[in-house]
Scaffold this active site. Structure first.
Site, PDB file in Angstrom:
ATOM      1  CG  ASP A  37      11.860  -0.287 -62.326  1.00 46.66           C
ATOM      2  OD1 ASP A  37      10.818  -0.745 -61.834  1.00 46.66           O
ATOM      3  OD2 ASP A  37      11.931   0.847 -62.823  1.00 46.66           O
TER       4      ASP A  37
ATOM      5  CD  GLU B 245      14.537   2.132 -56.550  1.00 45.59           C
ATOM      6  OE1 GLU B 245      14.085   0.983 -56.692  1.00 45.59           O
ATOM      7  OE2 GLU B 245      14.964   2.819 -57.503  1.00 45.59           O
TER       8      GLU B 245
END
Length: 348
Positions: free
Chosen positions: A236, A65
């Protein structure tokens, strides 16, 4: 002979070694206190920040990410991965680094490791929320999932919220033994538990922090009584949750940035109309936090870029007058900004 680098070519770089030296120099509880206040101060400036869900590249093994944001004066991003199977290979589940830059010139101000810094800022964020949402007399915390984040969470809750006892549980008993060993001498009573049900016994704060990339039920509805604050930090990414949806039906749910949490958090299980409150509104007085002693509050935390921005800016301030960094010659900055090729030629 190559010309000497311009002073503007250098930026501070904080290595893992120097990050550890810095934390020991100032003290982990001091760092956690100050980080908590730094993150809260930026949450109170919420409207100034650029906000978007992080850019994620998913694979069977995990996720990589990028987490960018800016307040108009400084720009920050973090590179971070999440690979649950890494532990079996002797690798970290999460590894990260980050950069802070000036918006007016685009020149970097800081490059740093963020594996340790992310653990610290995640714990600080949890504590920031808990000191507003947890029961006022909260003294016992359950920590379900005793991996790399567990000790940071316990120490932050002790330092900021006043937790006196942490009850540990992990499906891997060795992880629990590791966490219990590391927390000895930290001023927290440590109880190692054989089941998650045992761990939540008498706890007013329950933190879930597991790594498996799957829809999981770490907490079922019958395990959660009234007056509890749940700090759910393990869910998450899409397809990964820890709480049974019936718990969410009973809870008042608070999030960081709703569009991101809808994709990655516990609330991905719920109807798009399921009500949530972005936590910055509680700090600003635009929304209520805990309204009743019997209320279940849930912080559905997935981690947001503003928290990393706060951590990077905090770190820049802590470096002043210290030697906890190296200067990296990382920007090509010729005397004549139009003559980059000439600078290269003169280096021959």
């Amino acid at each position: 002979m190559a010309p000497p680098p311009s002073p503007l070519a250098f930026i501070p770089f904080v290595s893992v070694e120097n990050m550890m030296r810095l934390v020991h120099h100032f003290g982990i509880e001091t760092v956690l206190h100050e980080l908590t206040d730094a993150i809260e101060a930026d949450y109170l400036r919420w409207s100034l920040f650029e906000k978007a869900p992080r850019l994620a590249s998913h694979s069977q093994e995990g996720v990589i990410e990028l987490m960018p944001t800016s307040d108009g004066e400084a720009y920050a991003f973090k590179y971070v991965n999440g690979h649950p199977s890494n532990t079996a290979k002797g690798l970290q589940t999460v590894a990260a680094f980050g950069l802070l830059a000036r918006v007016d010139t685009g020149y970097p101000l800081l490059l740093t490791e963020m594996t340790l810094l992310t653990a610290l800022r995640t714990a600080a964020t949890s504590a920031m929320v808990a000191r507003r949402l947890a029961p006022k007399d909260a003294r016992v915390m359950a920590m379900i999932g005793n991996g790399a984040q567990a000790e940071f969470q316990a120490i932050a809750m002790k330092a900021i919220v006043g937790i006196e006892e942490v009850r540990l549980y992990d499906i891997d008993p060795e992880a629990t033994r590791k966490a219990a060993r590391n927390l000895q001498g930290c001023g927290i009573r440590v109880v190692s538990c054989d089941t998650s049900q045992d761990a939540i016994e008498g706890a007013q704060i329950i933190t879930t922090c597991t790594a498996d990339k799957a829809y999981a039920t770490i907490l079922s509805d019958n395990m959660v009584g009234s007056g509890i604050h749940i700090n759910a930090i393990g869910g998450d990414c899409p397809g990964k949750t820890e709480l049974h949806r019936d718990i969410l039906d009973r809870a008042a749910t608070f999030v960081e940035f709703e569009p991101q949490t809808r994709i990655e958090g516990e609330i991905q299980q719920m109807d798009p109309a399921y009500p949530v409150t972005e936590f910055w509104k509680v700090l600003s007085g635009e929304a209520e936090g805990r309204t009743d002693v019997r209320q279940i509050t849930l912080f559905d935390s997935v981690g947001f870029a503003i928290e990393d921005f706060s951590a990077l800016r905090y770190l820049v301030g802590k470096l002043e007058g210290t030697q906890f960094f190296q200067q990296l010659d990382i920007i090509a900055d010729p005397d004549d900004p139009r003559d980059l090729f000439g600078m290269l030629q003169r280096a021959a």
